[in-house]
Enzyme design. Structure first.
Site, PDB file in Angstrom:
ATOM      1  N   ASP A  20      -2.006 -21.948 -19.168  1.00  0.00           N
ATOM      2  CA  ASP A  20      -0.640 -21.483 -19.390  1.00  0.00           C
ATOM      3  C   ASP A  20       0.338 -22.618 -19.694  1.00  0.00           C
ATOM      4  O   ASP A  20       0.095 -23.783 -19.357  1.00  0.00           O
ATOM      5  CB  ASP A  20      -0.126 -20.759 -18.137  1.00  0.00           C
ATOM      6  CG  ASP A  20      -0.722 -19.378 -17.976  1.00  0.00           C
ATOM      7  OD1 ASP A  20      -1.664 -19.035 -18.711  1.00  0.00           O
ATOM      8  OD2 ASP A  20      -0.247 -18.638 -17.092  1.00  0.00           O
ATOM      9  N   ASP A  21       1.459 -22.216 -20.283  1.00  0.00           N
ATOM     10  CA  ASP A  21       2.692 -23.019 -20.398  1.00  0.00           C
ATOM     11  C   ASP A  21       2.706 -24.034 -21.532  1.00  0.00           C
ATOM     12  O   ASP A  21       3.704 -24.729 -21.708  1.00  0.00           O
ATOM     13  CB  ASP A  21       3.035 -23.740 -19.088  1.00  0.00           C
ATOM     14  CG  ASP A  21       3.397 -22.772 -17.975  1.00  0.00           C
ATOM     15  OD1 ASP A  21       3.499 -21.561 -18.254  1.00  0.00           O
ATOM     16  OD2 ASP A  21       3.573 -23.226 -16.827  1.00  0.00           O
ATOM     17  N   HIS A  24      -3.270 -24.712 -16.082  1.00  0.00           N
ATOM     18  CA  HIS A  24      -2.148 -25.067 -16.948  1.00  0.00           C
ATOM     19  C   HIS A  24      -2.491 -26.314 -17.746  1.00  0.00           C
ATOM     20  O   HIS A  24      -3.020 -27.278 -17.188  1.00  0.00           O
ATOM     21  CB  HIS A  24      -0.883 -25.318 -16.118  1.00  0.00           C
ATOM     22  CG  HIS A  24      -0.410 -24.118 -15.363  1.00  0.00           C
ATOM     23  ND1 HIS A  24      -0.995 -23.725 -14.173  1.00  0.00           N
ATOM     24  CD2 HIS A  24       0.578 -23.216 -15.643  1.00  0.00           C
ATOM     25  CE1 HIS A  24      -0.380 -22.624 -13.748  1.00  0.00           C
ATOM     26  NE2 HIS A  24       0.579 -22.302 -14.614  1.00  0.00           N
TER      27      HIS A  24
END
Length: 338
Positions: free
Chosen positions: A144-145, A286
């Site tokens: 993610d991100d 992440h």
């Protein structure tokens, strides 16, 4: 005469198969067949929503859309919501007529490859039908991100080195800043998902702003890659049922949380993932933390040593993810917001 009679018999057999519907109709040369969306979806409204999702991608493709306002406009095109509406199975794909629209397209043809898992198998060519898969030795790594200008390329090199693929849920404002990296994610055989524009808590901003966050990020990803993302992962995992209905995309959650954002410690990241991961899991990490990216090679090697195949979310879910549902693992899903 025998040859003529035999030809007539073969012709009758082919006509019989065509009249029964299914994959034969879809791929028979020069053959079209009219079907209802109720037939295509077994009257499942979530499947129909998935067809609408595929239709938006095809509209943009056929219109050769590139500008941001065109990508926004595709969500204004009126697409079928009733099971009695009709479409046509053609040798090239599912042909749909369109009402008057911004793109001035009268019809689109969605390739069957884009309808895998969305349309009932018998209406698809054999090559595009889903088959039963064993997920007891499959794991989906997700990140993610991103994209991050330094760490994401480093992670992509790791995935390539070990011949595995992952799914990246990207933040729209970062995609707009680093479109080349988003293209590299897809070029490596990986998958891209929507993780909002700037990472707000959907539950605190309301449905209208949530739709705006998702649509804006879809636009950024399309402008960067030429592809609309299939999945949405809401920040913090928070999304209401109303928001799920409004965005009309499958929601992907996770079953293993590495908590890498809290530890920022490579060894702890490795231990946490290895301790909790089993077949059919979706692992959350992440690609904006150096420690997480550094942990990836060891995690991959250890999971592979245990006999796990590391796959994309689509592969893990056997391409059956549908709008209105949220997925936590291979066989763990429920209505979005519940």
């Amino acid at each position: 005469m025998r040859h003529i009679k035999w030809g007539l018999v073969v012709g009758l057999v082919i006509l019989t198969l065509v009249s029964l519907g299914g994959g034969v109709t879809a791929i028979a040369k020069g053959t079209d067949k009219t079907v209802t969306f109720g037939q295509l979806t077994a009257k499942n409204p979530k499947r129909l929503a998935a067809i609408r999702q595929a239709a938006r991608q095809q509209i943009l493709k056929q219109a050769k859309a590139k500008k941001g306002n065109q990508i926004t406009a595709v969500y204004q095109v009126k697409l079928p919501t009733h099971m009695t509406k009709k479409a046509t199975l053609t040798p090239d794909g599912l042909q749909m007529n369109l009402l008057a629209n911004h793109f001035k397209l009268k019809k689109i043809t969605i390739p069957y490859s884009q309808l895998k898992g969305k349309v009932v198998n018998r209406y698809l060519p054999k090559a595009n039908r889903t088959k039963s898969v064993k997920t007891t030795k499959m794991v989906a790594l997700t990140f993610d991100d991103g994209p991050d200008p330094k760490l994401t390329p480093r992670l992509l090199k790791t995935l390539k080195k070990y011949h595995v693929h992952a799914t990246f849920f990207e933040v729209g404002q970062s995609v707009a800043r680093y479109p080349k990296i988003s293209r590299a994610v897809l070029a490596g055989g990986n998958e891209l998902g929507n993780h909002s524009w700037n990472h707000p808590n959907f539950n605190s901003i309301g449905t209208a702003k949530t739709v705006s966050q998702v649509t804006r990020t879809n636009r950024a990803i399309y402008q960067a890659t030429g592809t609309l993302p299939q999945y949405v992962r809401p920040p913090y995992g928070n999304i209401t049922a109303a928001e799920g209905r409004a965005i009309e995309q499958p929601v992907v959650r996770w079953s293993v949380d590495s908590r890498d954002w809290a530890y920022l410690n490579t060894r702890k990241d490795i231990n946490e993932v290895m301790k909790d991961t089993h077949g059919g899991d979706i692992v959350l990490m992440h690609d904006i933390h150096a420690q997480s990216v550094a942990a990836a090679p060891t995690i991959i090697k250890r999971l592979k040593a245990k006999g796990y195949k590391l796959v994309t979310v689509s592969e893990l879910l056997n391409y059956h993810a549908l709008p209105g549902l949220q997925y936590f693992g291979a066989h763990d899903y429920r209505t979005t917001g519940k």
